[in-house]
Design a protein around this motif. Sequence first.
Motif, PDB file in Angstrom:
ATOM      1  N   ALA A 180     -32.383 -77.505  59.546  1.00  0.00           N
ATOM      2  CA  ALA A 180     -33.203 -78.447  58.788  1.00  0.00           C
ATOM      3  C   ALA A 180     -34.638 -78.152  59.180  1.00  0.00           C
ATOM      4  O   ALA A 180     -34.954 -78.060  60.367  1.00  0.00           O
ATOM      5  N   ALA A 181     -35.517 -77.972  58.202  1.00  0.00           N
ATOM      6  CA  ALA A 181     -36.900 -77.581  58.501  1.00  0.00           C
ATOM      7  C   ALA A 181     -37.843 -78.138  57.453  1.00  0.00           C
ATOM      8  O   ALA A 181     -37.429 -78.632  56.409  1.00  0.00           O
ATOM      9  N   GLY A 182     -39.143 -78.037  57.749  1.00  0.00           N
ATOM     10  CA  GLY A 182     -40.174 -78.446  56.817  1.00  0.00           C
ATOM     11  C   GLY A 182     -40.899 -79.688  57.282  1.00  0.00           C
ATOM     12  O   GLY A 182     -40.603 -80.250  58.321  1.00  0.00           O
ATOM     13  N   TRP A 183     -41.872 -80.100  56.474  1.00  0.00           N
ATOM     14  CA  TRP A 183     -42.510 -81.398  56.730  1.00  0.00           C
ATOM     15  C   TRP A 183     -42.815 -82.083  55.411  1.00  0.00           C
ATOM     16  O   TRP A 183     -42.309 -83.134  55.137  1.00  0.00           O
ATOM     17  N   ARG A 186     -39.982 -83.943  64.230  1.00  0.00           N
ATOM     18  CA  ARG A 186     -38.975 -84.944  63.860  1.00  0.00           C
ATOM     19  C   ARG A 186     -37.948 -84.379  62.888  1.00  0.00           C
ATOM     20  O   ARG A 186     -36.787 -84.778  62.900  1.00  0.00           O
ATOM     21  N   VAL A 187     -38.379 -83.470  62.008  1.00  0.00           N
ATOM     22  CA  VAL A 187     -37.496 -82.937  60.956  1.00  0.00           C
ATOM     23  C   VAL A 187     -36.671 -81.743  61.436  1.00  0.00           C
ATOM     24  O   VAL A 187     -35.487 -81.640  61.133  1.00  0.00           O
ATOM     25  N   HIS A 188     -37.280 -80.827  62.177  1.00  0.00           N
ATOM     26  CA  HIS A 188     -36.612 -79.576  62.544  1.00  0.00           C
ATOM     27  C   HIS A 188     -35.398 -79.818  63.439  1.00  0.00           C
ATOM     28  O   HIS A 188     -35.512 -80.443  64.487  1.00  0.00           O
ATOM     29  N   ARG A 189     -34.269 -79.309  62.989  1.00  0.00           N
ATOM     30  CA  ARG A 189     -33.011 -79.385  63.728  1.00  0.00           C
ATOM     31  C   ARG A 189     -32.253 -78.078  63.521  1.00  0.00           C
ATOM     32  O   ARG A 189     -32.470 -77.370  62.557  1.00  0.00           O
ATOM     33  N   TRP A 190     -31.319 -77.821  64.400  1.00  0.00           N
ATOM     34  CA  TRP A 190     -30.474 -76.640  64.248  1.00  0.00           C
ATOM     35  C   TRP A 190     -29.152 -76.912  64.957  1.00  0.00           C
ATOM     36  O   TRP A 190     -29.054 -77.764  65.843  1.00  0.00           O
ATOM     37  N   GLU A 191     -28.134 -76.178  64.540  1.00  0.00           N
ATOM     38  CA  GLU A 191     -26.826 -76.251  65.197  1.00  0.00           C
ATOM     39  C   GLU A 191     -26.011 -75.037  64.797  1.00  0.00           C
ATOM     40  O   GLU A 191     -26.103 -74.553  63.667  1.00  0.00           O
ATOM     41  N   PRO A 215      -5.266 -71.102  48.284  1.00  0.00           N
ATOM     42  CA  PRO A 215      -4.481 -72.156  48.916  1.00  0.00           C
ATOM     43  C   PRO A 215      -5.383 -73.094  49.706  1.00  0.00           C
ATOM     44  O   PRO A 215      -6.190 -72.656  50.502  1.00  0.00           O
ATOM     45  N   ASP A 216      -5.227 -74.394  49.471  1.00  0.00           N
ATOM     46  CA  ASP A 216      -6.092 -75.388  50.092  1.00  0.00           C
ATOM     47  C   ASP A 216      -5.904 -75.433  51.611  1.00  0.00           C
ATOM     48  O   ASP A 216      -6.847 -75.691  52.340  1.00  0.00           O
ATOM     49  N   GLU A 217      -4.702 -75.192  52.138  1.00  0.00           N
ATOM     50  CA  GLU A 217      -4.444 -75.282  53.570  1.00  0.00           C
ATOM     51  C   GLU A 217      -5.172 -74.178  54.349  1.00  0.00           C
ATOM     52  O   GLU A 217      -5.458 -74.324  55.525  1.00  0.00           O
ATOM     53  N   ASN A 218      -5.449 -73.062  53.724  1.00  0.00           N
ATOM     54  CA  ASN A 218      -6.039 -71.916  54.417  1.00  0.00           C
ATOM     55  C   ASN A 218      -7.552 -71.843  54.287  1.00  0.00           C
ATOM     56  O   ASN A 218      -8.158 -70.895  54.748  1.00  0.00           O
ATOM     57  N   THR A 219      -8.170 -72.818  53.655  1.00  0.00           N
ATOM     58  CA  THR A 219      -9.608 -72.753  53.466  1.00  0.00           C
ATOM     59  C   THR A 219     -10.337 -73.326  54.671  1.00  0.00           C
ATOM     60  O   THR A 219      -9.829 -74.174  55.383  1.00  0.00           O
ATOM     61  N   THR A 220     -11.520 -72.823  54.902  1.00  0.00           N
ATOM     62  CA  THR A 220     -12.359 -73.303  55.989  1.00  0.00           C
ATOM     63  C   THR A 220     -13.176 -74.481  55.507  1.00  0.00           C
ATOM     64  O   THR A 220     -13.780 -74.419  54.451  1.00  0.00           O
ATOM     65  N   ARG A 221     -13.194 -75.535  56.290  1.00  0.00           N
ATOM     66  CA  ARG A 221     -13.991 -76.710  55.938  1.00  0.00           C
ATOM     67  C   ARG A 221     -15.307 -76.658  56.687  1.00  0.00           C
ATOM     68  O   ARG A 221     -15.335 -76.464  57.889  1.00  0.00           O
ATOM     69  N   ILE A 222     -16.389 -76.846  55.959  1.00  0.00           N
ATOM     70  CA  ILE A 222     -17.714 -76.892  56.557  1.00  0.00           C
ATOM     71  C   ILE A 222     -18.262 -78.283  56.285  1.00  0.00           C
ATOM     72  O   ILE A 222     -18.415 -78.670  55.136  1.00  0.00           O
ATOM     73  N   ARG A 223     -18.523 -79.022  57.330  1.00  0.00           N
ATOM     74  CA  ARG A 223     -19.014 -80.388  57.177  1.00  0.00           C
ATOM     75  C   ARG A 223     -20.467 -80.385  56.717  1.00  0.00           C
ATOM     76  O   ARG A 223     -21.296 -79.701  57.293  1.00  0.00           O
ATOM     77  N   LEU A 224     -20.741 -81.177  55.716  1.00  0.00           N
ATOM     78  CA  LEU A 224     -22.115 -81.347  55.250  1.00  0.00           C
ATOM     79  C   LEU A 224     -22.729 -82.502  56.032  1.00  0.00           C
ATOM     80  O   LEU A 224     -22.495 -83.660  55.741  1.00  0.00           O
ATOM     81  N   ARG A 225     -23.490 -82.168  57.045  1.00  0.00           N
ATOM     82  CA  ARG A 225     -24.124 -83.164  57.898  1.00  0.00           C
ATOM     83  C   ARG A 225     -25.384 -82.562  58.489  1.00  0.00           C
ATOM     84  O   ARG A 225     -25.532 -81.346  58.548  1.00  0.00           O
ATOM     85  N   PRO A 226     -26.294 -83.405  58.932  1.00  0.00           N
ATOM     86  CA  PRO A 226     -27.516 -82.859  59.532  1.00  0.00           C
ATOM     87  C   PRO A 226     -27.204 -82.135  60.836  1.00  0.00           C
ATOM     88  O   PRO A 226     -26.302 -82.542  61.562  1.00  0.00           O
ATOM     89  N   PRO A 227     -27.939 -81.076  61.141  1.00  0.00           N
ATOM     90  CA  PRO A 227     -27.739 -80.404  62.424  1.00  0.00           C
ATOM     91  C   PRO A 227     -28.129 -81.325  63.580  1.00  0.00           C
ATOM     92  O   PRO A 227     -28.961 -82.210  63.426  1.00  0.00           O
ATOM     93  N   ARG A 228     -27.537 -81.113  64.744  1.00  0.00           N
ATOM     94  CA  ARG A 228     -27.693 -82.044  65.862  1.00  0.00           C
ATOM     95  C   ARG A 228     -28.806 -81.702  66.845  1.00  0.00           C
ATOM     96  O   ARG A 228     -29.331 -82.584  67.504  1.00  0.00           O
ATOM     97  N   ASN A 229     -29.153 -80.442  67.012  1.00  0.00           N
ATOM     98  CA  ASN A 229     -30.063 -80.032  68.085  1.00  0.00           C
ATOM     99  C   ASN A 229     -31.524 -80.070  67.650  1.00  0.00           C
ATOM    100  O   ASN A 229     -31.881 -79.531  66.613  1.00  0.00           O
ATOM    101  N   ARG A 230     -32.364 -80.653  68.490  1.00  0.00           N
ATOM    102  CA  ARG A 230     -33.812 -80.614  68.256  1.00  0.00           C
ATOM    103  C   ARG A 230     -34.352 -79.278  68.744  1.00  0.00           C
ATOM    104  O   ARG A 230     -33.778 -78.650  69.626  1.00  0.00           O
ATOM    105  N   GLN A 279     -38.985 -80.494  52.672  1.00  0.00           N
ATOM    106  CA  GLN A 279     -37.954 -80.344  53.689  1.00  0.00           C
ATOM    107  C   GLN A 279     -36.751 -79.604  53.120  1.00  0.00           C
ATOM    108  O   GLN A 279     -36.396 -79.788  51.958  1.00  0.00           O
ATOM    109  N   GLU A 280     -36.152 -78.781  53.954  1.00  0.00           N
ATOM    110  CA  GLU A 280     -35.045 -77.934  53.521  1.00  0.00           C
ATOM    111  C   GLU A 280     -33.909 -78.031  54.529  1.00  0.00           C
ATOM    112  O   GLU A 280     -34.127 -77.940  55.735  1.00  0.00           O
ATOM    113  N   TRP A 281     -32.702 -78.197  54.022  1.00  0.00           N
ATOM    114  CA  TRP A 281     -31.513 -78.244  54.856  1.00  0.00           C
ATOM    115  C   TRP A 281     -30.587 -77.147  54.361  1.00  0.00           C
ATOM    116  O   TRP A 281     -30.252 -77.106  53.179  1.00  0.00           O
ATOM    117  N   ARG A 282     -30.194 -76.238  55.260  1.00  0.00           N
ATOM    118  CA  ARG A 282     -29.372 -75.103  54.837  1.00  0.00           C
ATOM    119  C   ARG A 282     -28.179 -74.922  55.761  1.00  0.00           C
ATOM    120  O   ARG A 282     -28.245 -75.226  56.947  1.00  0.00           O
TER     121      ARG A 282
END
Length: 196
Positions: free
Chosen positions: A121-124, A107-112, A30-45, A127-130
């Motif tokens: 987000a890591a690497g130089w 500049r690249v490394h972020r986490w949230e 059921p679509d109403e009961n699914t968890t939504r995970i936003r695909l966006r860059p992490p915010r914290n340096r 780069q990898e975003w997971r």
Amino acid sequence: MTAAMTTNNPSGLREWRPQPADRRKGPTVPDENTTRIRLRPPRNRVERRAIGWWTTQALALVVPVLIALAATALFVPPARFWLLLALVVVAVLGVPYVLVMPQWRYRVHRWEITEDAVYTAAGWLRQEWRIAPMSRIQTVDTVRGPLQQLFNLSSVTVTTASAAGPLTIDGLDRAVAHAVVEQLTATTQATPGDAT
């Protein structure tokens, strides 16, 4: 179960949402009961002291090679030309590596961490975003190597049921890393799922 990217949200951010499975392949979700995970860059340096940590690691890699080549060139005259050539090549590649890589990684490394997932987000150069949903987390570990202790930093490793391996958040302040581990432990214990 299949997944689809949607752009129907007012913020314009793309969201990942599990879609109902094909009836021939199994039951629908059921679509109403699914968890939504936003695909966006992490915010914290990561902590700014991580630049010093990465610089020290780079120096520990480049300087011994330069010293070994210079010493060998000094004591082995027949190979001096080739050893000095190698020394120049290592210096030309190593000095920019020591100066640029730590700044770039910062500049690249972020986490949230949200209630639903861990974002990194890591690497130089590569780069990898997971993103790891809370229901998939199996273990949370903290690592503090000798150099990290010198800079009062820690790394948090989040092991998931993923073939891509664990997520690692490097360059966190020691107190922040401790708080992250506590938060992840509490959230994963309260999140239903089998983490497999």
